[in-house]
Write an enzyme that holds these catalytic residues in place. Structure first.
Site, PDB file in Angstrom:
ATOM      1  N   CYS A  14       0.838  -1.187   0.000  1.00  0.00           N
ATOM      2  CA  CYS A  14       0.000   0.000   0.000  1.00  0.00           C
ATOM      3  C   CYS A  14       0.882   1.249   0.000  1.00  0.00           C
ATOM      4  O   CYS A  14       1.898   1.272   0.695  1.00  0.00           O
ATOM      5  CB  CYS A  14      -0.892  -0.024   1.229  1.00  0.00           C
ATOM      6  SG  CYS A  14      -2.026   1.357   1.297  1.00  0.00           S
ATOM      7  N   PRO A  15       0.567   2.215  -0.776  1.00  0.00           N
ATOM      8  CA  PRO A  15      -0.620   2.418  -1.608  1.00  0.00           C
ATOM      9  C   PRO A  15      -0.416   2.057  -3.074  1.00  0.00           C
ATOM     10  O   PRO A  15      -1.266   2.353  -3.903  1.00  0.00           O
ATOM     11  CB  PRO A  15      -0.873   3.918  -1.472  1.00  0.00           C
ATOM     12  CG  PRO A  15       0.514   4.490  -1.456  1.00  0.00           C
ATOM     13  CD  PRO A  15       1.335   3.477  -0.667  1.00  0.00           C
TER      14      PRO A  15
END
Length: 75
Positions: A14-15
């Site tokens: 992430c992200p």
């Protein structure tokens, strides 16, 4: 399920899977399906939130071994 495009985000955290999916969806036509493969366990909740925030439909989420599979329909 027949998808228009597949995105391999294995080993990305992430992200990055969300950002790559967002870019891919922006290049697709409305109604087309994007399949995203990720190894980040947090991607399950991330893609749920992404779909709610963007209006793209989260059609399916499954797990296959160490892979988390997400299918999104472009709004």
């Amino acid at each position: 399920m027949e998808t228009t495009r597949e995105l391999d985000t294995r080993s990305l955290n992430c992200p990055l899977p969300i950002l790559k999916a967002k870019k891919a969806l922006s290049e697709m036509a409305s109604g087309e399906l994007l399949r995203v493969v990720s190894t980040d366990p947090g991607s399950v909740r991330d893609f749920q939130a992404f779909a709610r925030q963007t209006g793209n439909e989260l059609v399916e989420q499954t797990t296959s071994g160490a892979d988390f599979l997400h299918v999104l329909r472009r709004r």
